[in-house]
Scaffold this motif. Structure first.
Motif: not given
Length: 303
Positions: A191-218
């Motif tokens: 919950e501490q990860i800003p939603d804008s970061i995840i939305e930016s990754a989605r706009l760049d074409g990243a799939k949900e599983i890619k957002v999870f592994w490359l943005i959220v988990m690290p």
């Protein structure tokens, strides 16, 4: 910009933000206050390290020093005979000791990795997705934390028996995946990860599983490493007595406890067993401590 490049940029900006915050802080404690704090921390640290020091020294004590009264903290004539006796006892068992080690690796490794993955995958939609019933599900998880493990022993045994996996590795691995503390911890950190970061990754074409592994988990690495240590400690101390009946499936902890139950005749081997039981979790913690104590990478990110 790819999701991996975005994740690297996030970490870089977070480190710069943390450095600026640390430079801007002013410490207002006096020298006397610092000295008092140091003394109190030293006393607490001494009490915490004493059991470890005693375990190490007892494993090196000959039998005459082990039964000495009053007992001495430090060994005078160190010897490795206790470990030699333990090796002889393990060699006399009809199940090879290597089998106990393999069982422990399978149970501890499978339970720890599975728990971290399941808790992270379940926490991600609860933290970053709003769907009907999400609040109720999370409240159920919090409610489950209030029950002692002894209360759930009989239901767990009934479920394991109904699934037909009693007296197998899965009888210990599968229940460890569902501990509620892992989901609670991972959700709070995600919950501490800003939603804008995840939305930016989605706009760049990243799939949900890619957002999870490359943005959220690290960005929640300290959380899942801490969770891995807790789960490793729980599974390392599990003897499998309730679910495992075959000697070939028992973990190393079971064999160690059988040696320690030998009484005074096996006091030296028991001291060596106590050292081994304590050394493995401590070693695992020391390997992961650098990542656990580091500042959360999301702490300097602002919306």
């Amino acid at each position: 910009m790819s999701a991996s490049d975005l994740s690297s940029k996030i970490k870089h900006n977070s480190k710069r933000s943390n450095m600026r915050i640390s430079r801007g802080k002013k410490i207002n404690r006096s020298r006397a206050g610092n000295m008092l704090l140091f003394v109190l921390m030293a006393i607490c640290g001494l009490f915490m390290v004493l059991p470890i020091v005693m375990i190490v020294n007892n494993s090196l004590k000959p039998p005459d020093e082990l039964f000495q009264f009053p007992p001495r903290l430090f060994v005078r004539n160190p010897t490795l005979e206790n470990f030699a006796d333990l090796f002889v006892l393990m060699g006399d068992t009809w199940v090879p000791f290597s089998r106990y080690i393999l069982n422990t690796i399978i149970i501890t490794g499978g339970g720890t990795i599975g728990h971290v993955l399941c808790a992270s995958l379940a926490a991600y939609p609860l933290a970053k997705r709003k769907f009907p019933g999400s609040t109720l599900l999370f409240n159920v998880v919090i409610l489950s934390l209030m029950f002692s493990w002894t209360v759930t022993q009989i239901p767990n045994y009934m479920i394991i028996s109904a699934l037909g996996i009693n007296n197998t590795y899965l009888a210990l691995i599968l229940p460890s995946w569902s501990f509620g503390i892992g989901l609670y911890l991972m959700k709070q950190f995600m919950e501490q990860i800003p939603d804008s970061i995840i939305e930016s990754a989605r706009l760049d074409g990243a799939k949900e599983i890619k957002v999870f592994w490359l943005i959220v988990m690290p960005n929640v690495k300290p959380a899942w490493l801490t969770l891995a240590i807790f789960q490793f400690q729980i599974l390392w101390g599990n003897t499998g007595g309730m679910f495992l009946r075959s000697e070939e499936l028992k973990p190393m902890q079971f064999a160690m406890q059988q040696i320690m139950a030998g009484g005074a005749a096996r006091a030296g081997a028991s001291a060596a067993v106590a050292f081994i039981i304590a050394a493995i979790p401590i070693t695992f913690f020391l390997i992961c401590q650098s990542s656990i104590f580091e500042t959360m990478t999301t702490s300097g990110i602002k919306e």
